[in-house]
Write a protein that holds these residues in place. Structure first.
Motif, PDB file in Angstrom:
ATOM      1  N   VAL A 145       0.868  -1.172   0.000  1.00  0.00           N
ATOM      2  CA  VAL A 145       0.000   0.000   0.000  1.00  0.00           C
ATOM      3  C   VAL A 145       0.906   1.224   0.000  1.00  0.00           C
ATOM      4  N   GLU A 146       0.698   2.061  -0.994  1.00  0.00           N
ATOM      5  CA  GLU A 146       1.518   3.244  -1.159  1.00  0.00           C
ATOM      6  C   GLU A 146       0.763   4.495  -0.699  1.00  0.00           C
ATOM      7  N   SER A 147       1.504   5.483  -0.252  1.00  0.00           N
ATOM      8  CA  SER A 147       0.877   6.727   0.191  1.00  0.00           C
ATOM      9  C   SER A 147       1.853   7.884   0.046  1.00  0.00           C
ATOM     10  N   GLY A 148       1.333   9.076   0.227  1.00  0.00           N
ATOM     11  CA  GLY A 148       2.179  10.263   0.228  1.00  0.00           C
ATOM     12  C   GLY A 148       2.089  11.115  -1.024  1.00  0.00           C
ATOM     13  N   ASP A 204       0.738  13.662  -3.853  1.00  0.00           N
ATOM     14  CA  ASP A 204       0.060  14.959  -3.708  1.00  0.00           C
ATOM     15  C   ASP A 204       0.289  15.774  -4.969  1.00  0.00           C
ATOM     16  N   LEU A 207       7.199   9.732  -0.546  1.00  0.00           N
ATOM     17  CA  LEU A 207       6.252   8.632  -0.682  1.00  0.00           C
ATOM     18  C   LEU A 207       6.638   7.504   0.267  1.00  0.00           C
ATOM     19  N   SER A 208       5.612   6.760   0.683  1.00  0.00           N
ATOM     20  CA  SER A 208       5.841   5.631   1.580  1.00  0.00           C
ATOM     21  C   SER A 208       5.138   4.409   1.028  1.00  0.00           C
ATOM     22  N   CYS A 209       5.703   3.240   1.305  1.00  0.00           N
ATOM     23  CA  CYS A 209       4.971   2.014   1.008  1.00  0.00           C
ATOM     24  C   CYS A 209       5.252   0.988   2.094  1.00  0.00           C
ATOM     25  N   TYR A 254       4.177   3.072  -7.499  1.00  0.00           N
ATOM     26  CA  TYR A 254       3.890   1.775  -6.901  1.00  0.00           C
ATOM     27  C   TYR A 254       5.169   1.164  -6.342  1.00  0.00           C
ATOM     28  N   THR A 293       0.089   5.521  -5.480  1.00  0.00           N
ATOM     29  CA  THR A 293      -0.180   6.857  -4.953  1.00  0.00           C
ATOM     30  C   THR A 293       0.138   7.862  -6.060  1.00  0.00           C
TER      31      THR A 293
END
Length: 121
Positions: free
Chosen positions: A5-8, A10, A20-22, A94, A115
Motif C-alpha cells: 500500500v503506497e501513500s504520500g 500529492d 512517498l511511503s509504502c 507503486y 499513490t
C-alpha cells in the motif's frame, strides 16, 4: 511477492518535494529488495529506484540526484524522497518486491493501489 500500500502522493509545483511511503501490512521488509515504479497513464510502469537487502540503491537516470530511496527505522516501510520535481515526474507510483536472493524487482503480479503525484504550476 508482497502486496503493498503506497501513500504520500500529492499535487506540487515544479521544483517541489514529496516523500512517498509504502508498506505491506506492517511486515518487516528487511528480507526483500524493494523497487519504486512510476506509471504515466497509457504507458507501462517503469522502475525508477530500488533498494536491496544489502542496502545498495539504484536509480533510473532521470531521477538520479533528485530521488532517494530508503528503509524506515521501523523496517516495515520504504520511503521515496522526491526533490526538484518536474512535470514529467507526474503519475502513479507503486512498490514491488523480490526475495533477498533475487535481483531488484522488474514488476509485480499484484500491484497495490499506488499513490498519485501531480507536478504542475
Amino acid at each position: 511477492q508482497l502486496q503493498f500500500v503506497e501513500s504520500g502522493g500529492d499535487s506540487v509545483q515544479p521544483g517541489g518535494s514529496l516523500t512517498l511511503s509504502c508498506g505491506a501490512s506492517g511486515l518487516v521488509l528487511d528480507g526483500y529488495n524493494i523497487g519504486w515504479f512510476h506509471q504515466v497513464p497509457g504507458t507501462e510502469r517503469r522502475r525508477v529506484s530500488c533498494i536491496t537487502v544489502s542496502a545498495r540503491t539504484h536509480y533510473e537516470d532521470s531521477v538520479k540526484g533528485r530521488f532517494t530511496i530508503s528503509r524506515g527505522s521501523a523496517k516495515n516501510v520504504i520511503f521515496l524522497q522526491m526533490g526538484s520535481l518536474k512535470p514529467e515526474d507526474s503519475g502513479i507510483y507503486y512498490c514491488a518486491s523480490t526475495p533477498s536472493y533475487g535481483a531488484c524487482p522488474s514488476g509485480a503480479d499484484n500491484w497495490g493501489p499506488g499513490t498519485q503525484v501531480l507536478v504542475s504550476s
